[in-house]
Design a protein around this motif. Structure first.
Motif, PDB file in Angstrom:
ATOM      1  N   ALA A 158       6.606  -0.624  -3.248  1.00 51.51           N
ATOM      2  CA  ALA A 158       5.430  -0.854  -4.102  1.00 51.51           C
ATOM      3  C   ALA A 158       4.764   0.479  -4.423  1.00 51.51           C
ATOM      4  O   ALA A 158       4.495   0.802  -5.588  1.00 51.51           O
ATOM      5  N   GLU A 159       4.516   1.272  -3.394  1.00 55.87           N
ATOM      6  CA  GLU A 159       3.887   2.570  -3.621  1.00 55.87           C
ATOM      7  C   GLU A 159       4.818   3.489  -4.417  1.00 55.87           C
ATOM      8  O   GLU A 159       4.383   4.218  -5.301  1.00 55.87           O
TER       9      GLU A 159
ATOM     10  N   LEU B 205       4.550  -6.103  -6.966  1.00 57.89           N
ATOM     11  CA  LEU B 205       3.169  -5.864  -7.425  1.00 57.89           C
ATOM     12  C   LEU B 205       2.842  -6.687  -8.670  1.00 57.89           C
ATOM     13  O   LEU B 205       1.709  -6.693  -9.131  1.00 57.89           O
ATOM     14  N   SER B 206       3.835  -7.388  -9.212  1.00 60.38           N
ATOM     15  CA  SER B 206       3.603  -8.085 -10.470  1.00 60.38           C
ATOM     16  C   SER B 206       2.635  -9.240 -10.282  1.00 60.38           C
ATOM     17  O   SER B 206       2.562  -9.847  -9.213  1.00 60.38           O
ATOM     18  N   SER B 207       1.938  -9.510 -11.365  1.00 59.37           N
ATOM     19  CA  SER B 207       0.982 -10.596 -11.386  1.00 59.37           C
ATOM     20  C   SER B 207       1.654 -11.890 -10.934  1.00 59.37           C
ATOM     21  O   SER B 207       2.733 -12.243 -11.406  1.00 59.37           O
ATOM     22  N   GLY B 208       1.069 -12.557  -9.967  1.00 55.18           N
ATOM     23  CA  GLY B 208       1.639 -13.798  -9.468  1.00 55.18           C
ATOM     24  C   GLY B 208       2.462 -13.618  -8.197  1.00 55.18           C
ATOM     25  O   GLY B 208       2.733 -14.572  -7.482  1.00 55.18           O
ATOM     26  N   TYR B 209       2.881 -12.383  -7.923  1.00 54.84           N
ATOM     27  CA  TYR B 209       3.682 -12.129  -6.715  1.00 54.84           C
ATOM     28  C   TYR B 209       2.937 -11.269  -5.703  1.00 54.84           C
ATOM     29  O   TYR B 209       3.315 -11.177  -4.549  1.00 54.84           O
ATOM     30  N   TYR B 210       1.898 -10.619  -6.162  1.00 52.78           N
ATOM     31  CA  TYR B 210       1.156  -9.660  -5.344  1.00 52.78           C
ATOM     32  C   TYR B 210       0.730 -10.260  -4.008  1.00 52.78           C
ATOM     33  O   TYR B 210       0.991  -9.704  -2.944  1.00 52.78           O
ATOM     34  N   ASP B 211       0.094 -11.439  -4.071  1.00 51.80           N
ATOM     35  CA  ASP B 211      -0.410 -12.060  -2.842  1.00 51.80           C
ATOM     36  C   ASP B 211       0.732 -12.462  -1.915  1.00 51.80           C
ATOM     37  O   ASP B 211       0.653 -12.301  -0.703  1.00 51.80           O
ATOM     38  N   ALA B 212       1.793 -13.007  -2.527  1.00 52.87           N
ATOM     39  CA  ALA B 212       2.895 -13.528  -1.727  1.00 52.87           C
ATOM     40  C   ALA B 212       3.665 -12.413  -1.022  1.00 52.87           C
ATOM     41  O   ALA B 212       4.183 -12.603   0.075  1.00 52.87           O
ATOM     42  N   TYR B 213       3.744 -11.253  -1.652  1.00 56.73           N
ATOM     43  CA  TYR B 213       4.527 -10.168  -1.061  1.00 56.73           C
ATOM     44  C   TYR B 213       3.655  -9.037  -0.523  1.00 56.73           C
ATOM     45  O   TYR B 213       3.578  -8.796   0.668  1.00 56.73           O
ATOM     46  N   TYR B 214       2.985  -8.351  -1.442  1.00 59.82           N
ATOM     47  CA  TYR B 214       2.296  -7.114  -1.038  1.00 59.82           C
ATOM     48  C   TYR B 214       1.180  -7.393  -0.028  1.00 59.82           C
ATOM     49  O   TYR B 214       1.110  -6.759   1.022  1.00 59.82           O
ATOM     50  N   LEU B 215       0.340  -8.391  -0.328  1.00 60.00           N
ATOM     51  CA  LEU B 215      -0.764  -8.679   0.591  1.00 60.00           C
ATOM     52  C   LEU B 215      -0.265  -9.152   1.952  1.00 60.00           C
ATOM     53  O   LEU B 215      -0.805  -8.772   2.986  1.00 60.00           O
ATOM     54  N   ARG B 216       0.798  -9.982   1.946  1.00 59.97           N
ATOM     55  CA  ARG B 216       1.345 -10.442   3.230  1.00 59.97           C
ATOM     56  C   ARG B 216       1.948  -9.284   4.010  1.00 59.97           C
ATOM     57  O   ARG B 216       1.813  -9.207   5.233  1.00 59.97           O
TER      58      ARG B 216
ATOM     59  N   ARG C  91      -0.332  -4.266 -12.524  1.00 56.37           N
ATOM     60  CA  ARG C  91       0.175  -4.103 -11.155  1.00 56.37           C
ATOM     61  C   ARG C  91      -0.752  -3.209 -10.312  1.00 56.37           C
ATOM     62  O   ARG C  91      -0.342  -2.229  -9.711  1.00 56.37           O
ATOM     63  N   TYR C  92      -2.012  -3.586 -10.300  1.00 58.26           N
ATOM     64  CA  TYR C  92      -2.988  -2.821  -9.521  1.00 58.26           C
ATOM     65  C   TYR C  92      -2.569  -2.727  -8.055  1.00 58.26           C
ATOM     66  O   TYR C  92      -2.058  -3.690  -7.495  1.00 58.26           O
ATOM     67  N   LEU C  93      -2.778  -1.576  -7.469  1.00 58.66           N
ATOM     68  CA  LEU C  93      -2.661  -1.474  -6.014  1.00 58.66           C
ATOM     69  C   LEU C  93      -3.668  -0.440  -5.521  1.00 58.66           C
ATOM     70  O   LEU C  93      -4.009   0.492  -6.259  1.00 58.66           O
ATOM     71  N   PRO C  94      -4.175  -0.630  -4.308  1.00 57.34           N
ATOM     72  CA  PRO C  94      -5.148   0.332  -3.778  1.00 57.34           C
ATOM     73  C   PRO C  94      -4.523   1.721  -3.764  1.00 57.34           C
ATOM     74  O   PRO C  94      -3.371   1.856  -3.347  1.00 57.34           O
ATOM     75  N   ASP C  95      -5.245   2.736  -4.223  1.00 57.04           N
ATOM     76  CA  ASP C  95      -4.663   4.084  -4.249  1.00 57.04           C
ATOM     77  C   ASP C  95      -4.592   4.635  -2.829  1.00 57.04           C
ATOM     78  O   ASP C  95      -5.621   4.890  -2.212  1.00 57.04           O
TER      79      ASP C  95
END
Lengths: 489, 482
Positions: free
Chosen positions: A315-316, A365-376, B275-279
């Motif tokens: 993601a980063e 990071l795509s809209s709709g997947y952010y919570d399911a992947y990145y946040l988890r 695709r916002y993410l915290p910097d």
């Protein structure tokens, strides 16, 4: 010519006693590089002029009777994702194949300030993405113990260079094991410092919240000397810590009596080659003999670390690597319009693994997947950190294998990214928790080095160096670096 | 429009006037030669890291306070990812879910009342560079040039609630917002230099309906006039579609100033996924409450309060007070005139009419006025002391404007002192009466107008220097005597 494996301290003595000059030493190393590097491929770029100039400056200081820093005149290799002013910095990628930075990383400025001698830039997996150094646009670095085998990655160049004695010490970077894995495969010492201990300014970012610069050397003491030089707050890096920096050499010989060392059961089970576990356990037993108290501990969320890492880091990376678009620097492949130009540039000049991780990162990071992947994944990261916090309430340090196995053959795992990713299963949790970890050799399996890592509390590099130094003395591995094939050239 | 109600919300980008950029030490100066205010950090070279300019945070908090927002205790920066060649990193460092300020409002004068417009949020971000195309668009040009001077100049984005109901309200809101940002000295708000930019969202709904209609976003509104015209056009376009039973597409449109129309920029299907993410390169912000309180104390008197004071304490008209406080520079000038001894009403009159007229003619701002406040006050004192008449004063003012000389010097050099001395005035009165027997007769026949004519003749004779009040009194006495 053969070259003894001088320690940094020995070189310092040779220079100060004027038994040799920095220039002569530098020439010897440059000559060795010319002879040995074609086989090992540790260097992407060498800088004979820059190195000799730096060496001559040291000789002038000596002639003027000035005091020398221990690293003055000591030849070093810098991983090629650390920017060096006016010296090509490729990141192991075609896209930066001709990139010459107009500025130097803070760590490079620090090395220059103490008159270190930078011989050149170290091979690496492209943008740090890899565990074997096979994802380099400049070909894989080869393991000095057996050139048909990988060096480990991503900092394969610096590790191999130190093992083959074509550099005395080096700087690498570690995002998920990129210093410790090649240190383990090549039988040298490598440290991943606490996140924030060393400035990242000038380190080309792979995954910013995990990346950390650290040193390689043949011994723990040499790593401690390098740490003294590169550590400390940098106003140019908002994430660098304002914590004061101790003298990492001061307590090296304090021993391990009374220290509590945890052995996490999750790091010794399935997926770890039994001989590797045994070598690490044997080292732990020797530390017990020295008065350390070893106990089994548990880090229960370890099994989720790898999966979470392969969400957070890509993601980063997808954001960090967006800047390589062919517009204002780096290489470019022309197209009919700007979009075609950027698409061609990125799809042809990034390697497959980099493209894979960019796509993974873009997806999560795509809209709709952010919570399911990145946040988890971020939640798992907190759980992993919590595991370590709880463990460090009862132990002073944790000892574990670095890699589940010894160095594998070049090409053995390149078709199977998931198997390749497993290489970092023991190193990734440390990056997720931002902790310091020291990799040292602890034995041989199939005639190839095995490493152990000593993981410490945040900012406790001095303690793990102290344990590492003790272990190094009792294991007695330091001397066998001489047996590497290339080292004997 | 009678059937339809407009619902408008504005997104305003304002450049903060810090000396250096938001994440590096480069100058923010406007108008430097291309690519002269740049460094590895704002160019986004491999390996560089951003470091927040504390002044940006301070200015953003001040803006939040002046717009009655709640200032966040915890805030952070996020990366907004999109590809464009004026954006060197291909992401913009901005703020997503934890903006520095939220939930504010701004009182705007509309028609004969005051309307409170909600401020949804204010966030900090970096500006992008400037593209100069060899042709008309990026895809049709053989090549484009990039100027990175503006890259990394600090911005705040101020997002309003959809509380505005007409293009006039939108314009009034913008003008008030501009005045406030200028007052608190965080932005120059020069639309022509791009230091204030505005995007507008507009939808229509039937009067009485509570649900919002489908909105479109208008970009490229580069002046207050463009905002008003663009909204007027877009409202009309939407109305035509709706009246014909059509459906509005959610899309982004661009205002074409020359043709006076909005044109499709991109439809909903091409909406960006940022695709916002915290910097991870910037640490989260913990905002010190005490610091916020200190900044609150430092805020100057804002336009509404100042206007109220002018009306209540100085007895100025609502109109004059409004004109004087519309810009801080004008109000400050006005108060300098007062401080130098002038009366509020006289000063208000001269600042809003004579001075404003001259400034307008010559295209200068009030801070560039060739007549300093203290000199204007001297002129006003000369009128009050009856040394010169108001009419002469206008000539003197014109000379002051041209020459930069003090009013007394001009009056002395040009012999413009008002004649109040009874003997010379009496002589002139007698002369005029004897020269115009018919007019005198008219007066006695009851024609009041005759007096005006005779006064005019005396003024002519004195070349405007006679004190009109004394002349009037003296003339009547003489006529009635006779």
């Amino acid at each position: 010519m053969t070259m003894p494996y001088y320690s940094i301290g020995e070189i310092h003595t040779l220079l100060v006693s004027r038994e040799t000059s920095a220039e002569a030493l530098c020439r010897d190393y440059l000559e060795r590089i010319e002879k040995i590097n074609p086989e090992i491929n540790a260097y992407i770029t060498t800088d004979p002029d820059g190195a000799l100039n730096a060496a001559r400056a040291v000789d002038r200081l000596l002639a003027a009777g000035e005091d020398l820093h221990p690293l003055a005149g000591v030849p070093a290799i810098i991983k090629d994702n650390i920017c060096t002013r006016m010296l090509r910095t490729t990141c192991g990628s075609r896209i930066l194949g001709q990139f010459v930075p107009p500025y130097s990383a803070t760590v490079v400025e620090r090395v220059n300030a103490v008159h270190g001698v930078i011989l050149g830039k170290g091979n690496m997996d492209e943008f740090g993405m890899g565990s074997s150094n096979e994802n380099s646009a400049f070909g894989p670095a080869r393991n000095p113990w057996d050139p048909t085998r990988v060096t480990g990655g991503s900092s394969g160049g610096p590790a191999a260079a130190v093992a083959a004695n074509i550099a005395v010490w080096g700087l690498g970077s570690d995002t998920g094991g990129s210093i410790r894995t090649p240190a383990s495969f090549c039988g040298v010492v490598g440290m991943k410092p606490t996140y924030g201990r060393v400035s990242r300014y000038g380190l080309v970012a792979y995954a910013s919240s995990l990346d950390q610069i650290g040193p390689f050397a043949a011994s723990v003491e040499d790593v401690a000397i390098a740490m003294n030089c590169i550590s400390g707050y940098d106003p140019a890096d908002s994430t660098s810590a304002r914590t004061s920096v101790p003298d990492f050499c001061a307590g090296l010989k304090k021993g391990v009596r009374g220290l509590k060392i945890g052995l996490p059961r999750e790091y010794f089970g399935e997926g770890i080659r039994p001989e590797v576990s045994a070598a690490v356990m044997a080292a732990a037993a020797k530390l017990s003999d020295q008065g350390a108290e070893c106990t089994e501990i548990s880090l229960p969320h370890t099994e989720y670390a790898l999966a979470a890492y392969y969400i957070i880091a890509p993601a980063e990376a997808s954001s960090n690597l967006a800047r390589y678009d062919g517009v204002s620097y780096g290489s470019r492949i022309d197209g009919d319009d700007i979009i075609a130009m950027s698409c061609k540039t990125r799809s042809r000049l990034f390697g497959m693994e980099v493209q894979r991780r960019i796509m993974l990162g873009t997806y999560v990071l795509s809209s709709g997947y952010y919570d399911a992947y990145y946040l988890r994944a971020l939640k798992i990261r907190r759980l992993i950190k919590g595991d370590f916090d709880r463990a460090f309430a009862s132990v002073d340090a944790i000892i574990a294998p670095v890699v589940p196995d010894v160095a594998f053959r070049i090409g053995e795992k390149t078709d199977d990214p998931l198997t390749m990713y497993m290489t970092d299963v023991c190193t990734i949790p440390v990056n997720m928790a931002g902790l310091p970890s020291l990799a040292i050799p602890c034995g041989l399996v199939d005639g190839l080095p095995v490493g152990l890592q000593i993981i410490g509390r945040p900012m406790a590099e001095a303690e793990i160096l102290q344990i590492g130094h003790c272990a190094e003395q009792i294991i007695g591995f330091a001397g066998i670096a001489n047996k590497t094939k290339a080292g004997a050239l | 429009m009678n059937k339809w109600e407009m619902v408008i919300g504005l997104e305003v980008h304002s450049e903060l006037k810090t000396r250096s950029k938001i994440f590096c030490g480069c100058s923010t100066r406007f108008g430097s030669s291309p690519n002269s205010n740049i460094c590895p950090v704002c160019l986004g070279l491999p390996g560089v890291l951003p470091v927040l300019n504390q002044k940006v945070l301070e200015f953003a908090i001040k803006a939040g306070l002046a717009l009655n927002c709640r200032i966040a205790a915890h805030s952070k920066f996020d990366r907004k990812n999109y590809y464009y060649p004026d954006l060197p990193k291909n992401y913009q460092i901005s703020q997503y879910d934890l903006p520095i300020a939220e939930n504010g409002w701004l009182d705007v004068e509309v028609g004969d009342g005051i309307k409170r417009i909600g401020i949804t949020r204010i966030h900090m971000e970096e500006d992008a560079g400037k593209l100069v195309h060899a042709g008309s668009t990026i895809t049709s040009s053989s090549h484009s040039l990039v100027d990175y001077n503006r890259t990394g100049v600090p911005l705040i984005e101020i997002v309003s609630e959809p509380d505005l109901r007409s293009p006039e309200e939108a314009r009034a809101y913008l003008e008030k917002l501009k005045a406030i940002l200028e007052y608190i000295e965080v932005s120059d708000c020069k639309m022509e230099e791009g230091s204030l930019r505005c995007d507008a969202n507009i939808s229509l709904r039937r009067h009485g309906q509570t649900k919002f209609g489908i909105k479109t976003e208008i970009k490229n509104l580069t002046s207050f006039r463009a905002v008003q015209r663009g909204l007027e056009y877009e409202a009309g376009r939407q109305q035509t579609i709706l009246d014909e039973g059509g459906v509005i597409e959610q899309e982004t449109r661009s205002w074409d100033e020359e043709k006076g129309v909005t044109v499709l920029l991109r439809g909903k299907e091409h909406a960006h996924d940022y695709r916002y993410l915290p910097d991870p390169d910037l640490v989260p912000l913990e905002i010190d409450r005490q610091w916020v309180e200190e900044l609150k104390k430092q805020l100057p008197e804002l336009p509404s309060a100042r206007k109220q004071r002018y009306i209540e304490q100085m007895g100025l008209s609502d109109y004059d007070a409004g004109v004087l406080t519309a810009s801080r520079a004008t109000a400050d000038y006005f108060e300098q005139v007062l401080a130098a001894g002038a009366s509020p009403k006289g000063a208000a009159n001269w600042v809003t009419v004579e001075l404003a007229g001259k400034l307008n003619q010559s295209g200068l701002t009030i801070s560039q006025s060739p007549v300093p406040a203290a000199q204007l006050a001297q002129l006003l004192k000369l009128i009050d002391d009856r040394v010169i008449s108001g009419k002469i004063a206008k000539d003197v003012f014109a000379r002051m404007w041209q020459t930069g000389k003090e009013p007394e010097q001009i009056i002395r050099e040009e012999g413009l002192t008002q004649i109040s001395d009874d003997d010379s005035l009496r002589q002139m009165v007698e002369q005029v009466i004897s020269q115009h027997p018919q007019t005198v007769a008219d007066f006695h026949a009851g024609k009041e107008k005759a007096v005006g004519f005779l006064v005019g003749q005396i003024m002519k004779l004195s070349r405007g220097k006679a004190n009109p009040e004394i002349v009037n009194r003296m003339l009547r006495e003489k006529l009635l005597e006779g």
